[in-house]
Design an enzyme around this catalytic site. Structure first.
Site, short mmCIF file in Angstrom:
data_model
loop_
_atom_site.label_atom_id
_atom_site.label_comp_id
_atom_site.label_asym_id
_atom_site.label_seq_id
_atom_site.Cartn_x
_atom_site.Cartn_y
_atom_site.Cartn_z
N GLU A 8 5.11 -5.27 8.23
CA GLU A 8 3.80 -5.03 7.92
C GLU A 8 3.08 -6.29 7.42
OE1 GLU A 8 3.86 -0.32 6.51
OE2 GLU A 8 3.69 -2.07 4.92
N HIS A 40 0.76 -1.16 -0.01
CA HIS A 40 -0.14 0.34 0.08
C HIS A 40 0.88 1.27 -0.10
CE1 HIS A 40 -0.27 -0.74 4.57
NE2 HIS A 40 0.98 0.20 4.54
N HIS A 92 -0.86 4.78 9.82
CA HIS A 92 0.58 5.50 9.67
C HIS A 92 0.64 6.57 10.39
CE1 HIS A 92 0.18 2.66 6.20
NE2 HIS A 92 1.42 2.28 6.34
N HIS A 148 10.73 -3.60 2.78
CA HIS A 148 11.17 -2.27 2.97
C HIS A 148 11.50 -1.65 3.97
CE1 HIS A 148 6.72 -1.80 4.11
NE2 HIS A 148 6.90 -0.39 4.01
#
Lengths: 126, 279
Positions: free
Chosen positions: B240, B12, B59, B193
């Site tokens: 995540e 996302h 977030h 990431h």
């Protein structure tokens, strides 16, 4: 007995755990204030005055003023909170990430296009 | 009776949302990313789910450090796109299914999963970018969405095992709902990431592809992968990926993989995407 932190020796990585969150509480909450347009405008007009409204340490304030993201993270900042600062500056995640690696944004972007930074065990093999 | 028909997982990345919002999807940098979703857009247009239980992480948008729920289910009638520092994304308001959400909450809490109930919650790119990837830029989202926010920002997030078991509990909840509804569960975030520190830019194709293999064929085994492996191998934000296990737990042990896509990079991140149907 202290909690074990097996994640503390991952190179170039600070895990945002409960201790870091405590250290960075006001810094991160300041960042949240930048989600409102009027606060972004106030911050842009006088950064120091805005920061002085928060009970942050002088070190934390200096790190924000210098946009030293590695230092902000060391002092308890979390990247998703700090994102509100570089978004206010009109800058991207890639810009901020590059600044933390010591690379230019161009060199960093090129590294990503070439497949990104290899994990450490891969780097050792190379 | 409501039923779970399919699962979707996808990264996302906020820059993907920006590319859509700013009309840059035809730029050479973005073409290969969006090409990976062409199949899925056609697929979902045929599937026409009534409701999506969309697992994502906030977030630092709806939840500051004042409140950090490990799992929060959105029970409101609607959810507004959050202002993440550059104004809200120009996307439709997300309409919830408050009745099914309340049913799921009641069911899984009695099934030992202590969800936080969110009756007012803005939704950030974690939820809206997956919707944009699958549905494009409609005036209204074509189905209802129940947001399920998972804390993966403040360490430790819930374990992969806990996520997988929550998925199973969500399935039991959905299947005990009387109305006739087709429900999909989406798991979002990842893949490898890292957005912080000198190690920013980490990508691990080997890890990601093994994860894509195992979430399809060995979710039980994968659910036992410890946090430390994710953080070390897939980066501090790669963790995540535990959220994908909620999606997988809601599906059958055996699934049919309709689509698989992997691409590096989107901004700082490896993009992974799966479309799974119950076999």
């Amino acid at each position: 007995m202290a909690l074990k932190k097996p994640y503390s020796n991952i190179p170039g990585t600070t895990i945002f755990d409960a201790d870091q969150a405590r250290r960075g509480y006001h810094l991160n909450q300041f960042c949240m204030s930048l989600m409102k347009p009027e606060n972004r405008e106030r911050f842009k007009a006088d950064e120091r005055a805005c920061l002085d409204e928060w009970p942050m340490s002088e070190e934390q304030k200096q790190a924000v003023l210098k946009r030293d993201y590695n230092r902000m993270i060391e002092l308890g900042g979390n990247i998703y909170f700090l994102a509100k600062i570089f978004s206010t500056d009109g800058l991207s995640f890639q810009h901020a990430a590059a600044s933390m690696t010591g690379m230019s944004q161009e060199a960093y972007a090129q590294m990503m296009l070439s497949g990104g930074r290899a994990p450490e065990h891969e780097q050792e093999k190379q | 009776m409501a039923r779970i028909t399919a699962g979707v997982s996808t990264s996302h990345v906020p820059a993907i949302g920006a590319a859509i919002d700013l009309g840059k999807t035809a730029a050479p940098y973005w073409v290969p990313v969006f090409a990976g979703y062409e199949y899925s857009k056609k697929w979902i247009a045929q599937q026409k789910p009534d409701v999506i239980v969309l697992v994502y992480n906030d977030h630092a948008s709806a939840f500051s450090l004042d409140l950090v729920p490990t799992f929060a289910i959105g029970c409101a009638e609607e959810f507004r796109p959050a202002d993440e520092g550059w104004g809200p994304r120009p996307v439709p308001i997300v309409k919830g299914h408050a009745k099914l959400a309340a049913h799921i909450a009641q069911s899984v809490i009695q099934d030992d999963f202590d969800l936080t109930i969110a009756n007012r919650m803005d939704v950030d790119h974690g939820l809206t970018v997956p919707l944009s990837l699958l549905f494009g830029q409609p005036k209204q989202w074509p189905c209802l969405v129940i947001p399920l926010a998972v804390n993966v920002v403040l360490y430790p997030p819930p374990s992969g095992r806990r996520c997988y078991e929550l998925g199973r509990a969500i399935r039991r909840a959905v299947e005990s709902y009387d109305d006739d509804l087709d429900v999909q569960v989406w798991g979002t975030g990842g893949m490898s990431h890292q957005l912080q520190g000198p190690r920013a830019g980490l990508i691990n194709r080997q890890f990601d592809n093994a994860f894509l293999d195992r979430i399809v064929n060995d979710p039980e085994g994968l659910s036992r992968k410890p946090h430390l492996d994710y953080v070390r191998e897939a980066g501090s934000e790669g963790i995540e990926l535990v959220m994908w296990l909620i999606m997988r737990g809601a599906l059958n042990a055996k699934v049919t993989q309709k689509h698989r896509f992997y691409h590096v990079p989107a901004s700082n991140t490896a993009v992974g995407h799966l479309v799974l149907e119950n076999a």
